[in-house]
Design a protein around this motif. Structure first.
Motif, mmCIF file in Angstrom:
data_model
loop_
_atom_site.group_PDB
_atom_site.id
_atom_site.type_symbol
_atom_site.label_atom_id
_atom_site.label_comp_id
_atom_site.label_asym_id
_atom_site.label_seq_id
_atom_site.Cartn_x
_atom_site.Cartn_y
_atom_site.Cartn_z
ATOM 1 N N PRO A 1 53.099 70.251 86.029
ATOM 2 C CA PRO A 1 54.515 70.615 86.132
ATOM 3 C C PRO A 1 54.762 72.043 86.599
ATOM 4 N N ALA A 2 53.789 72.940 86.426
ATOM 5 C CA ALA A 2 53.968 74.347 86.793
ATOM 6 C C ALA A 2 52.607 75.001 86.962
ATOM 7 N N TRP A 3 52.590 76.171 87.624
ATOM 8 C CA TRP A 3 51.326 76.854 87.893
ATOM 9 C C TRP A 3 50.600 77.278 86.622
ATOM 10 N N VAL A 4 51.319 77.388 85.495
ATOM 11 C CA VAL A 4 50.675 77.786 84.243
ATOM 12 C C VAL A 4 49.620 76.764 83.829
ATOM 13 N N TRP A 5 49.726 75.548 84.355
ATOM 14 C CA TRP A 5 48.753 74.492 84.044
ATOM 15 C C TRP A 5 47.585 74.464 85.028
ATOM 16 N N ALA A 6 47.617 75.305 86.055
ATOM 17 C CA ALA A 6 46.575 75.277 87.084
ATOM 18 C C ALA A 6 45.157 75.483 86.551
ATOM 19 N N PRO A 7 44.936 76.298 85.490
ATOM 20 C CA PRO A 7 43.563 76.446 84.978
ATOM 21 C C PRO A 7 42.899 75.139 84.560
ATOM 22 N N LEU A 8 43.695 74.078 84.400
ATOM 23 C CA LEU A 8 43.105 72.776 84.097
ATOM 24 C C LEU A 8 42.165 72.338 85.215
ATOM 25 N N ALA A 9 42.394 72.846 86.418
ATOM 26 C CA ALA A 9 41.564 72.464 87.570
ATOM 27 C C ALA A 9 40.116 72.899 87.410
ATOM 28 N N GLN A 10 39.864 73.947 86.624
ATOM 29 C CA GLN A 10 38.489 74.418 86.472
ATOM 30 C C GLN A 10 37.608 73.429 85.704
ATOM 31 N N PHE A 11 38.237 72.459 85.047
ATOM 32 C CA PHE A 11 37.489 71.426 84.323
ATOM 33 C C PHE A 11 37.359 70.141 85.153
ATOM 34 N N CYS A 12 37.773 70.202 86.433
ATOM 35 C CA CYS A 12 37.739 69.030 87.309
ATOM 36 C C CYS A 12 36.879 69.362 88.532
ATOM 37 N N PRO A 13 35.569 69.295 88.420
ATOM 38 C CA PRO A 13 34.674 69.773 89.485
ATOM 39 C C PRO A 13 34.774 69.009 90.796
ATOM 40 N N HIS A 14 35.295 67.776 90.769
ATOM 41 C CA HIS A 14 35.347 66.969 91.987
ATOM 42 C C HIS A 14 36.786 66.711 92.448
ATOM 43 N N LEU A 15 37.687 67.592 92.074
ATOM 44 C CA LEU A 15 39.100 67.424 92.412
ATOM 45 C C LEU A 15 39.307 67.466 93.919
ATOM 46 N N GLN A 16 40.091 66.522 94.424
ATOM 47 C CA GLN A 16 40.379 66.451 95.856
ATOM 48 C C GLN A 16 41.862 66.627 96.161
ATOM 49 N N SER A 17 42.730 66.275 95.213
ATOM 50 C CA SER A 17 44.163 66.271 95.457
ATOM 51 C C SER A 17 44.885 66.997 94.331
ATOM 52 N N PHE A 18 45.799 67.908 94.702
ATOM 53 C CA PHE A 18 46.459 68.761 93.706
ATOM 54 C C PHE A 18 47.944 68.870 94.022
ATOM 55 N N GLN A 19 48.777 68.741 92.985
ATOM 56 C CA GLN A 19 50.223 68.887 93.169
ATOM 57 C C GLN A 19 50.813 69.667 92.008
ATOM 58 N N VAL A 20 51.646 70.660 92.322
ATOM 59 C CA VAL A 20 52.380 71.413 91.305
ATOM 60 C C VAL A 20 53.863 71.242 91.598
ATOM 61 N N GLU A 21 54.618 70.798 90.587
ATOM 62 C CA GLU A 21 55.997 70.388 90.806
ATOM 63 C C GLU A 21 57.019 71.472 90.492
ATOM 64 N N SER A 22 56.578 72.625 90.034
ATOM 65 C CA SER A 22 57.502 73.694 89.685
ATOM 66 C C SER A 22 58.137 74.311 90.920
ATOM 67 N N GLN A 23 59.381 74.784 90.752
ATOM 68 C CA GLN A 23 60.047 75.537 91.797
ATOM 69 C C GLN A 23 60.284 76.977 91.350
ATOM 70 N N ALA A 24 59.559 77.407 90.316
ATOM 71 C CA ALA A 24 59.714 78.770 89.807
ATOM 72 C C ALA A 24 59.016 79.767 90.727
ATOM 73 N N PRO A 25 59.403 81.059 90.666
ATOM 74 C CA PRO A 25 58.742 82.081 91.493
ATOM 75 C C PRO A 25 57.249 82.150 91.189
ATOM 76 N N TRP A 26 56.455 82.484 92.185
ATOM 77 C CA TRP A 26 55.009 82.551 92.024
ATOM 78 C C TRP A 26 54.441 83.566 92.995
ATOM 79 N N SER A 27 53.141 83.783 92.919
ATOM 80 C CA SER A 27 52.443 84.698 93.833
ATOM 81 C C SER A 27 51.499 83.869 94.692
ATOM 82 N N PRO A 28 51.930 83.434 95.881
ATOM 83 C CA PRO A 28 51.144 82.499 96.699
ATOM 84 C C PRO A 28 49.714 82.938 96.951
#
Length: 340
Positions: free
Chosen positions: A147-174
């Motif tokens: 739902p938001a970039w704050v959840w992105a660290p979950l990706a470090q537990f997914c070594p074979h991840l191929q597809s990623f989506q973040v649904e937040s529209q909040a400000p971020w640092s690209p």
């Protein structure tokens, strides 16, 4: 005469998979063999909207039911944990075991390939802590929706991840977020976010994730910036599927009657400014992300043509890749089973 019960399991599974999903539950009640064949179909995609059976924690958890049956646990491929509405943002009294229970569930599903998670932000750190303590990873996971970039660290537990989506529209640092993400997920081939589109975003993606095959940037973009946006996409040499924002987010049109006219102009711009100028050989483009999703396709050397406009209101999950398919645009999610 051969009956269904006497067929090999693989053959029976293929037959049942062709039936409408509404029939699976009824078929599962016919016999033991049919039940064993339909359980993997019924529980292939599930949505959890309530974690506890009672009104408070420790009254029984949905995860206990799932993990108590190895066939069900082994059948789940797409899991949608949609608990934001069910959970109060205020801390619950007593010990909250939810993060540990979710971590245990996720690491106990051997066939899980797609995870859609929507929880209050206060659960991020406890959940990450439980993952680190367990030292297990989601090795089968290929697609992650957060739902938001704050959840992105979950990706470090997914070594074979191929597809990623973040649904937040909040400000971020690209630059910062994408650099970190690319280091964690070097094999990513599909990236979708709902942030406002900017050249900073495109250039950061092009520098750190040039191997992308599917790209969706679904936030707002100014009309005058759209040409630069297309030019920046030339660095994605392997890009095959492009997802554009809804027409209204392009700030180019206010009358819905003009949608198709604007869409055709967009396809023309992509052909002239991107493909014809030595850019990626894009062959699928969608416009929008909600109830109406027009799909434009082109064969090698030909122009884009509108193939279909999907009406997927209420079940479209952003079009993430489903492993085993060329693009998510060819395989949108069916409505999942909901556990309430």
């Amino acid at each position: 005469m051969t009956n269904l019960d006497s067929l090999p399991y693989d053959v029976l599974y293929e037959i049942l998979s062709k039936l409408d999903k509404e029939l699976w539950k009824g078929v599962s009640l016919v016999s033991k063999s049919l039940r064993l064949a339909t359980i993997p179909l019924i529980f292939r995609k599930i949505r959890i909207e309530k974690w506890y059976f009672g009104a408070a924690p420790n009254t029984g958890e949905i995860s206990e039911v799932i993990l108590s049956n190895e066939v069900i646990a082994g059948s789940i491929m797409v899991l949608d944990i949609a608990l934001r509405r069910a959970l109060s943002d205020s801390s619950q009294t007593g010990e909250d075991t939810l993060p540990a229970s979710i971590a245990k569930l996720l690491t106990s599903l051997p066939s899980l390939t797609c995870l859609i998670i929507d929880l209050p932000a206060r659960y991020t750190e406890p959940l990450f802590t439980d993952f680190k303590a367990d030292t297990k990873k989601l090795v089968s996971l290929r697609s992650l929706v957060i739902p938001a970039w704050v959840w992105a660290p979950l990706a470090q537990f997914c070594p074979h991840l191929q597809s990623f989506q973040v649904e937040s529209q909040a400000p971020w640092s690209p630059g910062e977020n994408i650099t970190w993400f690319a280091q964690q997920c070097p094999n990513i081939t599909a990236f979708v976010c709902f942030e406002e589109i900017s050249t900073v975003t495109i250039k950061a993606l092009g520098e750190h994730l040039p191997q992308l095959e599917e790209l969706g940037l679904l936030g707002t973009v100014e009309e005058r910036a759209f040409v630069d946006y297309l030019k920046d996409l030339r660095s994605f040499r392997k890009l095959r599927a492009l997802r554009l924002p809804p027409i209204l987010r392009l700030r180019m049109v206010s009358d819905p009657a003009d949608y198709e006219t604007v869409e055709k102009a967009l396809m023309d711009a992509i052909e002239r400014l991107l493909i014809a100028k030595g850019g990626p050989n894009i062959n699928v483009v969608t416009v929008g992300c909600s109830s109406r999703v027009p799909i434009y396709r082109r064969a090698q050397g030909e122009r884009f043509k509108l193939k279909r406009a999907l009406d997927v209101s209420g079940q479209y999950r952003g079009g993430m890749l489903v492993p085993g398919h060329s693009t998510a645009l060819d395989s949108l999610f069916n409505e999942p089973e909901t556990l309430k």
